[in-house]
Design a protein around this motif. Structure first.
Motif, PDB file in Angstrom:
ATOM      1  N   HIS B 341      34.823   3.355   4.304  1.00 46.00           N
ATOM      2  CA  HIS B 341      35.073   2.097   5.018  1.00 46.00           C
ATOM      3  C   HIS B 341      34.970   2.211   6.386  1.00 46.00           C
ATOM      4  CE1 HIS B 341      36.732   0.174   1.405  1.00 46.00           C
ATOM      5  NE2 HIS B 341      37.297   1.574   0.820  1.00 46.00           N
ATOM      6  N   GLN B 342      34.427   1.456   7.212  1.00 44.85           N
ATOM      7  CA  GLN B 342      34.218   1.449   8.568  1.00 44.85           C
ATOM      8  C   GLN B 342      35.025   0.689   9.339  1.00 44.85           C
ATOM      9  OE1 GLN B 342      30.993   3.293   9.528  1.00 44.85           O
ATOM     10  NE2 GLN B 342      30.785   3.949   7.452  1.00 44.85           N
ATOM     11  N   ILE B 343      35.555   0.988  10.243  1.00 43.07           N
ATOM     12  CA  ILE B 343      36.474   0.148  11.269  1.00 43.07           C
ATOM     13  C   ILE B 343      35.965   0.416  12.502  1.00 43.07           C
ATOM     14  CG2 ILE B 343      38.968  -0.032  12.116  1.00 43.07           C
ATOM     15  CD1 ILE B 343      39.519   1.586   9.204  1.00 43.07           C
ATOM     16  N   GLU B 344      35.653  -0.477  13.250  1.00 40.06           N
ATOM     17  CA  GLU B 344      35.020  -0.557  14.594  1.00 40.06           C
ATOM     18  C   GLU B 344      36.107  -1.075  15.632  1.00 40.06           C
ATOM     19  OE1 GLU B 344      31.286  -2.122  15.158  1.00 40.06           O
ATOM     20  OE2 GLU B 344      30.407  -0.993  13.922  1.00 40.06           O
ATOM     21  N   ARG B 345      36.180   0.029  16.511  1.00 40.30           N
ATOM     22  CA  ARG B 345      37.369  -0.459  17.725  1.00 40.30           C
ATOM     23  C   ARG B 345      36.315  -0.445  18.904  1.00 40.30           C
ATOM     24  NH1 ARG B 345      42.671   1.200  17.330  1.00 40.30           N
ATOM     25  NH2 ARG B 345      42.684   1.991  19.189  1.00 40.30           N
ATOM     26  N   ALA B 346      35.749  -1.536  19.293  1.00 41.07           N
ATOM     27  CA  ALA B 346      34.977  -1.557  20.393  1.00 41.07           C
ATOM     28  C   ALA B 346      35.861  -2.350  21.737  1.00 41.07           C
ATOM     29  CB  ALA B 346      33.880  -2.658  20.100  1.00 41.07           C
ATOM     30  N   GLU B 347      35.368  -1.450  22.688  1.00 38.54           N
ATOM     31  CA  GLU B 347      35.787  -2.086  23.946  1.00 38.54           C
ATOM     32  C   GLU B 347      34.862  -2.101  25.004  1.00 38.54           C
ATOM     33  OE1 GLU B 347      39.956  -0.124  24.918  1.00 38.54           O
ATOM     34  OE2 GLU B 347      38.949   1.022  23.524  1.00 38.54           O
ATOM     35  N   GLY B 348      34.158  -3.296  25.182  1.00 41.98           N
ATOM     36  CA  GLY B 348      32.847  -3.229  26.262  1.00 41.98           C
ATOM     37  C   GLY B 348      31.864  -2.427  25.640  1.00 41.98           C
ATOM     38  N   LEU B 353      34.116   4.401  16.123  1.00 38.14           N
ATOM     39  CA  LEU B 353      33.981   4.169  14.548  1.00 38.14           C
ATOM     40  C   LEU B 353      34.642   4.896  13.851  1.00 38.14           C
ATOM     41  CD1 LEU B 353      30.673   2.710  12.760  1.00 38.14           C
ATOM     42  CD2 LEU B 353      31.958   4.568  11.885  1.00 38.14           C
ATOM     43  N   LEU B 354      35.544   4.344  13.207  1.00 37.73           N
ATOM     44  CA  LEU B 354      36.344   5.158  12.297  1.00 37.73           C
ATOM     45  C   LEU B 354      35.988   5.050  10.565  1.00 37.73           C
ATOM     46  CD1 LEU B 354      40.035   4.464  13.442  1.00 37.73           C
ATOM     47  CD2 LEU B 354      38.472   6.383  13.943  1.00 37.73           C
ATOM     48  N   ALA B 355      35.968   6.254   9.866  1.00 37.66           N
ATOM     49  CA  ALA B 355      35.384   6.152   8.518  1.00 37.66           C
ATOM     50  C   ALA B 355      36.700   6.751   7.689  1.00 37.66           C
ATOM     51  CB  ALA B 355      34.094   6.958   8.229  1.00 37.66           C
ATOM     52  N   PHE B 387      46.298   5.986   6.705  1.00 33.61           N
ATOM     53  CA  PHE B 387      46.679   4.677   7.598  1.00 33.61           C
ATOM     54  C   PHE B 387      46.288   3.274   7.035  1.00 33.61           C
ATOM     55  CE2 PHE B 387      45.238   8.794   9.898  1.00 33.61           C
ATOM     56  CZ  PHE B 387      46.341   9.003  10.842  1.00 33.61           C
ATOM     57  N   ASP B 388      47.162   2.535   7.751  1.00 33.71           N
ATOM     58  CA  ASP B 388      46.886   1.259   7.445  1.00 33.71           C
ATOM     59  C   ASP B 388      45.611   0.718   8.191  1.00 33.71           C
ATOM     60  OD1 ASP B 388      46.671  -1.631   7.302  1.00 33.71           O
ATOM     61  OD2 ASP B 388      48.979  -1.699   7.432  1.00 33.71           O
ATOM     62  N   MET B 389      44.486   0.391   7.307  1.00 34.83           N
ATOM     63  CA  MET B 389      43.172   0.289   7.960  1.00 34.83           C
ATOM     64  C   MET B 389      43.393  -1.155   8.871  1.00 34.83           C
ATOM     65  SD  MET B 389      40.354   1.592   5.376  1.00 34.83           S
ATOM     66  CE  MET B 389      41.190   1.684   3.851  1.00 34.83           C
ATOM     67  N   ALA B 390      43.805  -1.876   8.330  1.00 36.35           N
ATOM     68  CA  ALA B 390      43.983  -3.189   9.204  1.00 36.35           C
ATOM     69  C   ALA B 390      44.697  -2.848  10.696  1.00 36.35           C
ATOM     70  CB  ALA B 390      44.903  -4.361   8.477  1.00 36.35           C
ATOM     71  N   VAL B 391      45.428  -2.078  10.692  1.00 32.61           N
ATOM     72  CA  VAL B 391      46.283  -1.724  11.989  1.00 32.61           C
ATOM     73  C   VAL B 391      45.283  -0.972  12.748  1.00 32.61           C
ATOM     74  CG1 VAL B 391      48.235  -0.613  13.052  1.00 32.61           C
ATOM     75  CG2 VAL B 391      48.646  -1.673  10.746  1.00 32.61           C
ATOM     76  N   LEU B 392      44.672   0.034  12.124  1.00 32.85           N
ATOM     77  CA  LEU B 392      43.583   0.983  12.867  1.00 32.85           C
ATOM     78  C   LEU B 392      42.637   0.176  13.720  1.00 32.85           C
ATOM     79  CD1 LEU B 392      42.186   4.066  10.388  1.00 32.85           C
ATOM     80  CD2 LEU B 392      44.128   3.901  12.470  1.00 32.85           C
ATOM     81  N   ALA B 393      42.455  -1.231  13.011  1.00 32.16           N
ATOM     82  CA  ALA B 393      41.278  -1.958  14.097  1.00 32.16           C
ATOM     83  C   ALA B 393      41.900  -2.354  15.245  1.00 32.16           C
ATOM     84  CB  ALA B 393      40.804  -3.027  13.010  1.00 32.16           C
ATOM     85  N   ASP B 394      43.148  -2.419  15.574  1.00 30.07           N
ATOM     86  CA  ASP B 394      43.794  -3.084  16.669  1.00 30.07           C
ATOM     87  C   ASP B 394      43.603  -2.331  17.954  1.00 30.07           C
ATOM     88  OD1 ASP B 394      45.408  -4.498  18.435  1.00 30.07           O
ATOM     89  OD2 ASP B 394      47.251  -4.105  17.290  1.00 30.07           O
ATOM     90  N   PRO B 398      46.554   2.399  21.273  1.00 31.57           N
ATOM     91  CA  PRO B 398      45.607   3.561  21.431  1.00 31.57           C
ATOM     92  C   PRO B 398      45.657   4.451  20.136  1.00 31.57           C
ATOM     93  CG  PRO B 398      47.420   3.518  22.956  1.00 31.57           C
ATOM     94  CD  PRO B 398      47.575   2.346  22.287  1.00 31.57           C
ATOM     95  N   LEU B 399      44.449   5.134  20.095  1.00 34.36           N
ATOM     96  CA  LEU B 399      44.641   5.964  18.929  1.00 34.36           C
ATOM     97  C   LEU B 399      45.742   6.958  18.856  1.00 34.36           C
ATOM     98  CD1 LEU B 399      40.954   6.932  17.831  1.00 34.36           C
ATOM     99  CD2 LEU B 399      42.548   5.166  16.670  1.00 34.36           C
ATOM    100  N   ARG B 400      46.252   7.486  19.988  1.00 40.24           N
ATOM    101  CA  ARG B 400      47.146   8.660  20.081  1.00 40.24           C
ATOM    102  C   ARG B 400      48.294   8.100  19.441  1.00 40.24           C
ATOM    103  NH1 ARG B 400      46.957  10.090  26.197  1.00 40.24           N
ATOM    104  NH2 ARG B 400      48.471  11.673  25.473  1.00 40.24           N
ATOM    105  N   SER B 401      48.482   6.745  19.543  1.00 39.16           N
ATOM    106  CA  SER B 401      49.912   6.214  18.933  1.00 39.16           C
ATOM    107  C   SER B 401      49.982   6.309  17.561  1.00 39.16           C
ATOM    108  CB  SER B 401      50.185   4.774  19.497  1.00 39.16           C
ATOM    109  OG  SER B 401      49.131   4.077  18.538  1.00 39.16           O
ATOM    110  N   PHE B 402      48.944   6.645  16.966  1.00 45.71           N
ATOM    111  CA  PHE B 402      48.904   6.661  15.458  1.00 45.71           C
ATOM    112  C   PHE B 402      49.255   8.212  14.922  1.00 45.71           C
ATOM    113  CE2 PHE B 402      45.847   3.164  15.964  1.00 45.71           C
ATOM    114  CZ  PHE B 402      46.552   2.168  15.180  1.00 45.71           C
ATOM    115  N   LEU B 403      49.462   9.011  15.894  1.00 41.71           N
ATOM    116  CA  LEU B 403      49.533  10.417  15.496  1.00 41.71           C
ATOM    117  C   LEU B 403      51.032  10.586  15.280  1.00 41.71           C
ATOM    118  CD1 LEU B 403      46.897  12.056  17.877  1.00 41.71           C
ATOM    119  CD2 LEU B 403      46.861  12.252  15.363  1.00 41.71           C
TER     120      LEU B 403
END
Lengths: 102, 403
Positions: B341-348, B353-355, B387-394, B398-403
């Motif tokens: 499952h691919q989750i794209e976190r794009a900022e500009g 991309l998380l798999a 991880f909750d994949m829907a939340v990962l896309a937000d 920041p990613l560090r907050s998921f650790l």
């Protein structure tokens, strides 16, 4: 001759979130840690990259390109691929403003 | 403790093994034999800074000559090891040296695969593997030739980017349907293709070469659906482990020298370090892996040196590699394959991309100009957390907050 230059206001600096700025030719990263505010040269000593765009934690700044780690307080290169230190600069705070000696 | 340790191969892995050995043991005799005349160097700058004629600084020769002298690491350069006799614990070199060892390390690396089509033996069909290759290629590229790069993998694309920046007319011929297909999702391949096209590189996908015809003026590349005339061809179709000496010595070899997680081979007191070694996969020890990356040459030899000195320190790093093309930095962690499952976190212009597997465990990531996410991603992968994949896309989090 080095002089004190204002680079930021204190409230702009969030913990572990490097603030990038430029003074003349110099590119600086200003970082708030638990024990104070520090200023280092923002350019990695390995290959050109801005360290302020990298991961910051535990007083260490990690290059976003190749993961070399630097000690924010001393500038020392802590891990490969970097082998040379980055410059550090004296910092002082006055009336909510942050100054760097450069 | 071994008294004399001989390392075959004076590349990054050989160097890392030697310097770690010296940190662990001040007395052992440490010898490195290298087939090339150069001191140990790291390879990443070869396809970029060296081709561009930029000063690679310490990124190429990481250690000066005094480093080895100060640590009593004896470098025997331009001296290949020609035979290993494990029963006698003895090696022979091309200069006629005959030495015994207490421990032996194969750090022989890999060699560039050659193109096997008629006409590929023309001297204008070049390979890039070592420093001399890079200098020879640079000497040709500064003449701004029409260039065909065979192979749209990491090396081929880095060379294409360098050649384009030197003013060459650049074609990339890839036999597969997309660029850097090995281990990368299609969406990243598409972005890299767009990047090269923006810079004026001509991409030919699904282009399988039949033959090369040469005249003194040019080379013509023939494939089923057409032909292309160029001045220079660079073949970047992967590398094969340099295992001939190991096989002759009786080591177990299968696309790499088979080792355990600390580089121990099938024979006692013989080890393999760096990209020649095939070892249990750090993320799934039921399968083996052989990795061609700066990381494996940098870190796995630390485990080997520890094993030689009798300490167990398995190599367990999440696979990581990077490529720099134009102003684009792409980093790949773990295995972000299309099957996940691919989750794209794009900022500009930045992308992470998380798999994830179907449960929401992170298995791999690809970062474009977003290296600050590398450490959080690595930790998320090693954590094995769901991880909750829907939340990962937000991206507000920041990613560090998921650790």
């Amino acid at each position: 001759m080095a002089v004190w230059q204002r680079v930021a206001s204190e409230e702009e600096l969030q913990p572990d979130t490097p603030f990038a700025t430029r003074i003349g030719e110099a590119q600086l990263a200003i970082i708030r840690l638990a024990d104070g505010i520090f200023a280092v040269n923002d350019v990695c000593s390995h290959e050109y990259a801005l360290l302020s765009e990298g991961f910051c934690e535990d007083g260490k700044l990690e290059c976003p390109l190749h993961q070399a780690c630097f000690d924010i307080r001393t500038g020392q290169a802590l891990s490969a691929p970097a082998t040379t230190a980055i410059a550090t600069y004296p910092v002082k705070c006055e009336n909510g403003d942050v100054f760097v000696m450069i | 403790m071994p008294r004399r340790i001989i390392i075959i191969g004076a590349g990054q892995a050989g160097r890392r093994c030697a310097e770690t050995l010296r940190e662990l043991d001040s007395a052992a005799e440490i010898m490195i034999f290298g087939a090339e005349a150069h001191m140990p160097y790291d390879r990443p700058p070869l396809s970029k800074a060296v081709l561009l004629g930029k000063e690679p600084g310490t990124a190429l020769f990481v250690r000066p000559a005094e480093f080895y002298a100060d640590r009593r690491i004896a470098l025997f350069l331009d001296e290949a090891v020609t035979r290993v006799a494990p029963d006698k614990k003895r090696i022979e070199t091309a200069k006629g040296r005959n030495l015994t060892y207490d421990a032996l390390v194969f750090a022989t690396g890999a060699k560039a695969r050659r193109l096997v089509v008629p006409g590929a033996d023309d001297p204008r069909v070049m390979l890039l593997r070592n420093l001399d290759d890079a200098l020879a290629l640079r000497a040709r590229l500064v003449e701004k030739p029409r260039l065909a790069v065979i192979g749209g993998g990491l090396i081929g694309l880095e060379i294409a980017a360098s050649a384009q920046q030197l003013g060459c007319v650049v074609n990339v011929l890839e036999a597969g349907e997309r660029l850097m297909a090995r281990g990368l999702p299609a969406s990243i391949s598409a972005r890299m293709a767009a990047l090269h096209q923006q810079h004026g590189v001509r991409l030919h996908l699904g282009a399988r070469l039949d033959r090369i015809e040469s005249t003194t003026q040019e080379l013509t590349l023939y494939r089923a659906d057409g032909c292309l005339a160029v001045d220079l061809v660079l073949v970047g179709i992967g590398a094969a482990p340099e295992t001939a000496l190991a096989e002759a010595a009786g080591l177990t070899v299968a696309d790499g020298i088979i080792t355990d997680r600390a580089g121990r081979t099938s024979l006692p007191d013989i080890y393999a370090a760096g990209e020649v070694a095939r070892f249990p996969h750090p993320m799934n020890t039921e399968i083996s892996t052989r990795q061609e990356s700066w990381q494996v040459a940098q870190q796995q030899p630390i485990s080997v040196a520890h094993a030689i000195m009798g300490h167990d320190r398995p190599y367990d790093e999440v696979p990581w590699h990077w490529t720099d093309q134009y102003d684009c930095n792409l980093q790949v962690l773990g295995e972000p394959s299309d099957a996940l499952h691919q989750i794209e976190r794009a900022e500009g212009e930045r992308l992470t991309l998380l798999a994830c597997d179907s449960d929401g465990r992170l298995c791999g990531a690809a970062l474009i100009n977003n290296g600050r996410d590398a450490t959080p991603c690595r930790r998320m992968i090693t954590s094995g957390k769901v991880f909750d994949m829907a939340v990962l896309a937000d991206t507000a989090r920041p990613l560090r907050s998921f650790l």
